[in-house]
Design an enzyme around this catalytic site. Structure first.
Site, short mmCIF file in Angstrom:
data_model
loop_
_atom_site.label_atom_id
_atom_site.label_comp_id
_atom_site.label_asym_id
_atom_site.label_seq_id
_atom_site.Cartn_x
_atom_site.Cartn_y
_atom_site.Cartn_z
N HIS A 136 -23.76 11.72 35.35
CA HIS A 136 -22.41 11.25 34.98
C HIS A 136 -21.90 10.41 36.15
CE1 HIS A 136 -18.05 11.66 34.23
NE2 HIS A 136 -18.35 12.07 33.01
N ASP A 213 -24.14 19.60 39.55
CA ASP A 213 -23.00 19.25 38.71
C ASP A 213 -23.11 20.16 37.48
OD1 ASP A 213 -21.36 18.27 36.76
OD2 ASP A 213 -21.84 16.17 37.08
N GLN A 216 -21.51 20.67 32.47
CA GLN A 216 -22.03 21.01 31.14
C GLN A 216 -22.93 22.25 31.20
OE1 GLN A 216 -20.89 19.40 28.57
NE2 GLN A 216 -20.03 17.60 29.57
N LYS A 239 -13.70 22.25 30.07
CA LYS A 239 -14.92 22.24 29.25
C LYS A 239 -15.37 23.66 28.95
CE LYS A 239 -16.45 17.96 31.44
NZ LYS A 239 -16.18 16.90 30.47
N CYS A 377 -19.71 7.89 30.23
CA CYS A 377 -19.66 7.82 31.70
C CYS A 377 -21.06 7.97 32.30
CB CYS A 377 -18.72 8.88 32.28
SG CYS A 377 -17.03 8.68 31.77
N1 PLP Z 1 -20.21 15.71 35.17
C1 PLP Z 1 -20.60 15.87 33.90
C2 PLP Z 1 -22.02 16.19 33.60
C3 PLP Z 1 -19.66 15.74 32.87
O1 PLP Z 1 -20.05 15.89 31.60
C4 PLP Z 1 -18.32 15.44 33.20
C5 PLP Z 1 -17.31 15.24 32.14
O2 PLP Z 1 -17.61 14.83 31.04
C6 PLP Z 1 -17.98 15.31 34.54
C7 PLP Z 1 -18.94 15.45 35.49
C8 PLP Z 1 -16.56 15.01 34.95
O3 PLP Z 1 -15.73 16.08 34.66
P1 PLP Z 1 -14.15 15.96 34.86
O4 PLP Z 1 -13.72 14.77 34.07
O5 PLP Z 1 -13.62 17.24 34.34
O6 PLP Z 1 -13.91 15.79 36.31
#
Ligand code: PLP
Length: 419
Positions: A136, A213, A216, A239, A377
């Site tokens: 992401h 990270d 998910q 999430k 993203c």
């Molecule tokens: N990393 C991953 C794998 C994600 O799916 C997301 C959000 O979709 C993020 C980071 C970013 O999360 P946040 O927008 O809650 O900071």
């Protein structure tokens, strides 16, 4: 017995009652265009159960005040609830100590905190940071910014066409200049569950710490940070059935202690003078200013809620639902599914031949089906897949086989319209 019934009966047999779970989420009764709402945008934000909504109300009705500094009743109540939330999250991810749980604004904020706090202390010119092809943007851009600032290099683990990282390439990349490996636990586009335990072992053999990270990961599976032996784990409240504006950085205490603070201000100091400021111990060192108190308390409640259902039960229900959805969509001519890793979590990305993902999303909405369409993203991943965008249905504990059927029916409707 129909396939739907069989799945729901089997799932209930494992102690998972999806109808019971659904009754905890009042928003699922909202009707869209006069149709049942099939909410498949959980990868972006999951819905919030009554238990969390009620906890937020109770906080605002009878416990709200600023924390830590007050000597009065409400401040003590709020402080106790905030710190209890920290303990709940510590238990949820099995951290060794409460102080290893830092409240942040979300995964993005967490990764920026580590990029700056760790980067300022440990990354220099000529050093390397490893990320993967399927990250992401939140786990790419903060490292790029750091590399630019420090004269370091970002290296990228490639993947195969099924959406699995090439571990041989990863192993070759690790060297004495590698300062950090930052990879996603679960891909938000492909659903790939990366072999993070093995990746962590390989990095540790070089003395390199690893950030996962977990945006998910944590919502869908039991995460035990001590068992994984990761050095940092990042995730978001919204999430995992919690509020927006709150997230967590888990970090090993010894590393957090050596890192520089990310933001300066109130609450993160021991003493301040114009000559010299000294910093508070962790976790306070990383929680400058008034934190999102209510959201943290709500997140603690969300963790309790998920645990009350059981993370293993959630994972196995979602696995079955993903299998059902994969069969349903692959049975439709002209639908291309992206990502078929052997270990895959509840994300289904696809495209319909000849139709742009955004048009698919719009028509699915007409049919009451909520999905996400776009690059998610993850533009470097889209480039690797050779498409500008995909449609993503991300499943969660309250989705049903009937909703998957609704999705499949809506896809056929798209094909009719564009036929
Ligand atoms: N990393 C991953 C794998 C994600 O799916 C997301 C959000 O979709 C993020 C980071 C970013 O999360 P946040 O927008 O809650 O900071």
């Amino acid at each position: 017995m129909g396939a739907n019934e069989a799945l729901n009966t089997q799932a209930s047999g494992q102690g998972f009652d999806v109808a019971r779970v659904r009754s905890d989420f009042p928003i699922l009764d909202v009707r869209v265009n006069g149709k049942h709402l099939a909410y498949f945008d959980n990868g972006a934000s999951a819905q919030v159960p009554t238990q969390v909504i009620n906890r937020l109300s109770r906080y605002h009705e009878s416990e709200h005040s600023n924390i830590h500094r007050g000597v009065h009743y409400l401040s003590e109540m709020a402080t106790a609830a905030y710190e209890q939330a920290r303990s709940r999250l510590k238990k949820f991810i099995n951290a060794a100590e409460d102080r290893e749980v830092i409240f942040t604004r979300g995964t993005t904020n967490t990764i920026n905190l580590v990029a700056q706090g760790f980067g300022r202390a440990f990354v220099g010119a000529g050093d390397e940071i490893i990320v993967s092809q399927m990250e992401h943007h939140s786990n790419i851009v903060p490292w790029q910014m750091l590399c630019e600032e420090k004269g370091a290099t970002l290296r990228v683990i490639p993947m195969d066409d099924s959406g699995q990282l090439l571990l041989d390439e990863y192993q070759k990349m690790l060297n004495s200049r590698t300062r950090l490996v930052a990879v996603t636990h679960v891909s938000n586009v492909l659903g790939t569950v990366n072999p993070v335990r093995e990746m962590i072992e390989l990095a540790h053999a070089q003395g390199t710490p690893v950030l996962l990270d977990g945006a998910q990961g944590v919502p869908h599976m039991r995460v035990d940070v001590q068992d994984l032996d990761c050095d940092f784990y990042a995730f978001s409240g919204h999430k995992m059935c919690g509020p927006t504006g709150i997230g967590v950085l888990y970090g090993k205490a010894e590393l957090l202690e050596k890192m520089q603070p990310y933001e300066g201000g109130g609450s993160m100091i021991l003493s301040v003078s114009f000559e010299k400021t000294t910093y508070a111990a962790i976790p306070d060192k990383f929680e400058a200013g008034t934190p999102p108190i209510a959201a943290a308390i709500g997140l603690g409640e969300a963790a309790e809620y998920l645990e009350s259902i059981g993370m293993d039960a959630i994972t196995s229900y979602e696995d079955e639902l993903l299998g059902y959805a994969t069969d349903a969509l692959s049975g439709i001519d002209g639908v291309r599914i992206f990502g078929n890793a052997s270990d895959k979590a509840s994300v289904l990305s696809f495209n319909i031949e000849g139709v742009h993902a955004h048009d698919v999303g719009t028509i699915l909405n007409d049919e009451g089906v909520a999905v996400r369409a776009g690059h998610h993203c993850a533009q470097p991943l889209m480039k690797r897949l050779g498409v500008p965008a995909t449609v993503r249905a991300s499943l969660y504990l309250y989705n049903t086989t009937e909703e998957v059927d609704q999705l499949a029916g809506a896809i056929r409707r798209v094909q009719q319209i564009f036929g």
